[in-house]
Motif scaffolding. Structure first.
Motif, mmCIF file in Angstrom:
data_model
loop_
_atom_site.group_PDB
_atom_site.id
_atom_site.type_symbol
_atom_site.label_atom_id
_atom_site.label_comp_id
_atom_site.label_asym_id
_atom_site.label_seq_id
_atom_site.Cartn_x
_atom_site.Cartn_y
_atom_site.Cartn_z
ATOM 1 N N TRP A 26 0.827 -1.203 0.000
ATOM 2 C CA TRP A 26 0.000 0.000 0.000
ATOM 3 C C TRP A 26 0.861 1.253 0.000
ATOM 4 C CZ3 TRP A 26 0.257 3.651 3.856
ATOM 5 C CH2 TRP A 26 0.897 3.268 5.018
ATOM 6 N N VAL A 27 2.073 1.124 0.515
ATOM 7 C CA VAL A 27 2.958 2.292 0.527
ATOM 8 C C VAL A 27 3.260 2.720 -0.896
ATOM 9 C CG1 VAL A 27 5.196 3.138 1.274
ATOM 10 C CG2 VAL A 27 3.927 1.568 2.715
ATOM 11 N N LEU A 64 1.410 2.178 -3.580
ATOM 12 C CA LEU A 64 0.216 2.788 -4.163
ATOM 13 C C LEU A 64 0.018 4.197 -3.630
ATOM 14 C CD1 LEU A 64 -2.313 -0.178 -4.171
ATOM 15 C CD2 LEU A 64 -1.039 0.789 -6.075
ATOM 16 N N ALA A 65 0.231 4.346 -2.330
ATOM 17 C CA ALA A 65 0.073 5.669 -1.725
ATOM 18 C C ALA A 65 1.075 6.644 -2.323
ATOM 19 C CB ALA A 65 0.252 5.575 -0.217
ATOM 20 N N ALA A 66 2.296 6.150 -2.594
ATOM 21 C CA ALA A 66 3.318 7.026 -3.158
ATOM 22 C C ALA A 66 2.900 7.495 -4.547
ATOM 23 C CB ALA A 66 4.651 6.289 -3.227
ATOM 24 N N GLY A 90 -0.128 7.724 -5.680
ATOM 25 C CA GLY A 90 -1.225 8.662 -5.501
ATOM 26 C C GLY A 90 -0.717 10.024 -5.058
ATOM 27 N N PHE A 91 0.247 10.009 -4.153
ATOM 28 C CA PHE A 91 0.794 11.266 -3.648
ATOM 29 C C PHE A 91 1.498 12.028 -4.765
ATOM 30 C CE2 PHE A 91 4.504 13.493 -1.890
ATOM 31 C CZ PHE A 91 3.845 14.400 -1.094
ATOM 32 N N ARG A 99 -0.527 15.388 -5.690
ATOM 33 C CA ARG A 99 -0.075 16.441 -4.800
ATOM 34 C C ARG A 99 -0.464 17.823 -5.315
ATOM 35 N NH1 ARG A 99 6.195 17.188 -4.210
ATOM 36 N NH2 ARG A 99 5.762 17.795 -6.342
#
Lengths: 524, 170
Positions: free
Chosen positions: A35-36, A38-40, A42-43, A47
C-alpha cells in the motif's frame, strides 16, 4: 474482523490444504503489503491537485488541457505496472504442506523455491499489522533454526486459514499422522488454557519505572538546572527531537506489550500481544534454549520481573524492536506469573521443591536453595555480587544467578547446552576463581557463571558435560509427541491455574508447607 | 604439555604443530611492524625538522611503547602456540588455549553442525591448516589452528563420523 474480507474467488476458500495441493495466498495481500507504493503513486500525481485545493486556487491551470493526457498516461502506466507486478507476485507465490515439509515457491523473474522440514519448526508466529487486521488477514511465519530470516513467510492469509494452517503444521510437526481414511480432514486446533495476562496499568507502570524513564528524569532535571544557571532557554529546542524519539520509543513498547496474554496448549506456549499490530506466537515444547528472569532496581518496588528467552529461529536481538518483543516471554509480571511461565517452559523442573530453588534463584543470597556462590576469597572481585553470583542444578536444568541490584536468573535446560568453556584471567587465577560460559543459540540470554570457585567450576564443567550428554540421549525425537517427556496433551488442565493447583505429580509431596505461589515450576 | 589449573585432570592433550609459530610470526609482523612504522613517521618528520608538532618526547614515547608491546607479544607467541591443545574424548572434543587468559572449551560431538578446514597462504606453504567447529550457537568459537594437513583431514573425518553417530537435535 473477517466480515471485512474483500469478496474474492480466492483459492484460499478451500478450508484446508489436503496434502500435496498447491495453494496461493490471499489475492488482496500484495495490496496490503504494497500500500505504501500505491500511496506514493497517488501522492506523486495528486499532490499538485491537493495543493491547489488547499490554496483555493483554480483546480486546473489554463494550460492543463495540454498536459492532461501526458499526466493521465504517465500515472496510468505506473499504476498498471505496479498492479501487474502485484498480480504476478501473487500468482507465482504458492505454498504446500506435504510429506513432512512446507514448501513455498515465489518470484516470477527470480524464482525461489524453499522448503523446510516440519519437525524442525522452532516457532510459528501469526502477525497482523494494522492494515491486514482491518481486512481480516494475517501473516504466518514459520521459523527454523537458522537464526536469520523466517524460513517460511506467508503473507497474507485469511485469519482462519492462517490459524488452520498453523494447527496443521504443528500437528504434523508433533508427529500426528493424518488419518489415512480421511486425509482431507483438517487437524483440529489444539485447545488453549490461559495462564496469565498483563494488565495495561502494569505495563504502563513498568514503562514509567524503566531505566529509560530514569534517564529522562535525570536529563530533564539537568536541563532545567542548566537553563536556570545559564539563563538560556534556547537549547530547549534541541530537546524536541529527543522528546519525539522518546515518545516513539514508549509508544512502541506500549503498542507491542499491550494486552499480553500467555496460554498453554498441547502445541506449546501461546503468546499474544499488541495494540494496533497484533502478534500470536507459538513456541512448541522444548524449543526454549535458555531463559532469563531479570529485575531492575526500580522494578523491585512493585516486585516486577521480565522474562526473556533464546529461541533458535528468532535470532539475536538486533536494532529492530521486533526480535526484542518476540524473545520476551513475559514483559512484566509478578512472582507468581514468573513461576507459571517457568512451569510452562520447564514442565519437569527436575527437583522435588522447585518453588524454593527458583525463588532463591530470583531473589536469594548465599546458599539459599542449594546455590553455590563465589567463595569468600573472591569477594574483592565482586564486592556486591559475590553473595549472589552462583549456580544450582536440578535434574533437568542449570540455574545461574547473578546481580545484587540488577537481579538475574538464567535457566538453561541440560539438553539445550551446545558447548561450554571455562575462562580464567590472571586476576581470577590470583583469587582462585573461574568463569563458566554456556553457549546457546543467538538471543538476548547469554548464560555465564561468573567468579565461581575453581574447584566448583571444574566440577560443574565435568558434571554439566555428563548431564547434557544424558539429556541428549533421552531426547531423541524432534516429534514432541514421541519424546520421553510426557506430552502435555494428557493433562493440560492443571496449567489453567498453576498458581493455585497444589499437586500435579508426585514430586510435590515432600514440601506440603509451601505457600501456594511458590509452587509454580511443576510439570503441567 | 603442562596441565594448567583450569583444565580437567587426566587429559592427554594433543599439541598443534610447532611450525604454527611461523604463521603467528607472519601475522605478528603484518599487524605490529606496520603499526610501529606508521607511528614512527612523526618522529622522523620531527627529527628532520619538517613538523613542529608533536613535541619530541611524545614522538618518541608513542612508537617506543608500541614497540615494547609488540616485542612482548612476539615473545609470547611460542608459549601461546604451545598452550594450544585439543583432546578427543568419548563424547566431546576439548580445546584449550591461552596463557594469561586461559580458556578450556568442550564441544559435544552430537552438537556439531559442520566442520570447516581453512588454509591461508602461509599455512599452505608450511603444510598446515585451521580446523573450525560450528554448533548452533554463535558463541562456540572453537578453532584449532596449526594442524598438519593430514592430521586436520583425519580429525575432520573423525569428527564427522562421531558427530553422525551422536547427532542430537537442537
Amino acid at each position: 474482523m473477517t466480515a471485512n474480507v474483500p469478496e474474492a474467488g480466492a483459492p484460499t476458500a478451500v478450508p484446508v490444504a489436503p496434502d500435496g495441493e498447491w495453494l496461493r495466498v490471499h489475492p488482496a495481500s500484495p495490496f496490503v503489503r504494497g500500500w505504501v507504493a500505491l500511496a506514493a503513486i497517488g501522492f506523486f500525481f495528486g499532490r499538485d491537485f491537493f495543493e491547489r485545493l488547499l490554496q483555493g486556487r483554480p483546480l486546473f491551470e489554463e494550460d492543463f488541457a495540454g498536459r492532461a493526457p501526458w499526466l493521465v498516461a504517465g500515472g496510468g502506466i505506473v499504476l498498471v505496472v505496479t498492479v501487474l507486478g502485484f498480480i504476478l507476485t501473487w500468482y507465482f507465490t504458492k505454498y504446500q504442506v506435504a510429506e513432512g515439509y512446507v514448501r513455498v515457491n515465489s518470484g516470477f523473474l527470480f524464482r525461489q523455491q524453499r522448503q523446510a522440514r516440519l519437525d524442525r519448526v522452532q516457532a510459528i508466529d501469526i502477525v497482523q499489522p494494522l492494515l491486514a487486521r482491518i481486512f481480516g488477514l494475517a501473516e504466518l511465519k514459520f521459523e527454523v533454526a537458522d537464526a536469520g530470516e523466517s524460513a517460511v513467510k506467508l503473507a497474507y492469509l485469511r485469519m482462519d486459514d492462517a490459524r488452520q494452517l498453523r494447527a496443521t503444521i504443528l500437528a504434523r510437526a508433533a508427529g500426528v499422522v493424518p488419518d489415512p481414511a480421511r486425509p482431507q480432514e483438517a487437524a483440529p486446533e489444539a485447545p488453549e488454557y490461559p495462564v496469565l495476562s498483563v494488565p495495561p496499568s502494569r505495563l504502563i507502570g513498568s514503562l514509567l519505572l524503566s531505566e529509560q524513564s530514569f534517564f529522562v528524569v535525570v536529563g530533564g532535571i539537568a536541563s532545567v538546572i542548566l537553563s536556570v544557571v545559564t539563563d538560556n532557554r534556547g537549547f530547549f529546542f534541541y530537546l524536541i527531537p529527543a522528546v519525539l524519539g522518546l515518545a516513539a520509543s514508549y509508544w512502541g513498547s506500549f503498542n507491542k506489550g499491550y494486552n499480553f496474554t500467555a496460554a498453554i496448549s498441547p502445541d506449546g506456549i501461546r503468546l499474544r500481544y499488541g495494540l494496533l499490530d497484533t502478534q500470536a506466537q507459538t513456541l512448541p515444547p522444548g524449543r526454549v534454549q535458555a531463559l532469563k528472569v531479570a529485575q531492575s532496581p526500580l522494578w523491585r518496588i512493585f516486585g516486577w520481573y521480565r522474562i526473556q528467552v533464546n529461541v533458535a529461529g528468532y535470532g539475536a536481538v538486533g536494532s529492530n524492536g521486533e526480535t526484542a518483543s518476540r524473545t520476551t516471554l513475559l514483559p512484566v509480571g509478578k512472582l507468581p506469573d514468573v513461576m507459571s511461565m517457568l512451569a510452562l517452559v520447564l514442565p519437569d523442573p527436575g527437583t522435588p521443591e522447585p518453588g524454593r530453588i527458583f525463588a532463591a534463584g530470583i531473589s536469594g543470597l548465599d546458599s539459599d536453595g542449594g546455590f553455590v556462590t563465589t567463595p569468600h576469597r573472591g569477594r574483592f572481585l565482586a564486592p556486591l555480587g559475590w553473595r549472589r553470583n552462583g549456580f544450582a542444578t536440578t535434574d533437568t536444568a542449570l540455574l545461574l544467578r547473578s546481580g545484587r541490584w540488577w537481579r538475574e536468573l538464567v535457566v538453561v535446560p541440560h539438553q539445550r547446552t551446545q558447548s561450554m568453556a571455562l575462562h580464567q584471567g590472571p586476576l581470577a587465577r590470583r583469587f582462585g576463581v573461574a568463569d563458566l560460559v554456556l553457549h546457546t543459540t543467538a538471543g538476548p540470554v547469554s548464560p555465564r557463571l561468573t567468579q565461581a570457585g575453581l574447584d566448583e567450576a571444574r566440577a560443574l564443567f565435568d558434571a554439566q558435560s555428563a548431564r547434557a550428554r544424558l539429556a541428549r540421549k533421552r531426547q531423541t525425537s524432534e516429534h514432541w509427541l514421541a519424546t520421553v517427556v510426557p506430552a502435555p496433551v494428557v493433562e493440560p488442565a492443571p496449567v489453567v491455574e498453576p498458581v493455585e493447583t497444589p499437586v500435579v505429580e508426585s514430586v510435590e509431596t515432600s514440601a506440603p508447607q509451601q505457600t501456594p505461589q511458590q509452587e509454580g515450576p511443576q510439570r503441567g | 604439555m603442562r596441565t594448567e589449573a583450569i583444565d580437567p585432570p587426566g587429559i592427554n592433550w594433543q599439541r598443534v604443530s610447532p611450525k604454527y609459530v611461523t604463521v603467528r610470526l607472519v601475522q605478528w609482523a603484518i599487524g605490529n611492524l606496520v603499526t610501529v612504522i606508521v607511528l614512527t613517521l612523526p618522529l622522523i618528520s620531527v627529527l628532520l625538522g619538517w613538523w613542529r608538532w608533536p613535541p619530541l618526547w611524545l614522538a618518541i614515547t608513542v612508537p617506543a611503547v608500541t614497540l615494547v608491546l609488540a616485542i612482548w607479544r612476539l615473545l609470547l607467541i611460542p608459549r601461546q602456540v604451545r598452550a594450544i591443545g585439543y583432546a578427543e574424548r568419548d563424547d566431546d572434543l576439548l580445546i584449550r588455549g591461552g596463557i594469561f587468559f586461559q580458556r578450556t572449551m568442550t564441544v559435544p560431538y552430537g552438537r556439531m553442525q559442520y566442520v570447516d578446514i581453512g588454509v591461508g597462504p602461509v599455512e599452505r606453504g608450511l603444510g598446515l591448516c585451521t580446523l573450525k567447529l560450528h554448533t548452533a550457537s554463535p558463541g562456540t568459537n572453537a578453532t584449532i589452528p596449526g594442524l598438519p594437513a593430514a592430521e586436520g583431514a583425519r580429525l575432520r573425518e573423525q569428527l564427522a563420523a562421531r558427530g553422525e553417530a551422536r547427532l542430537a537435535g537442537l
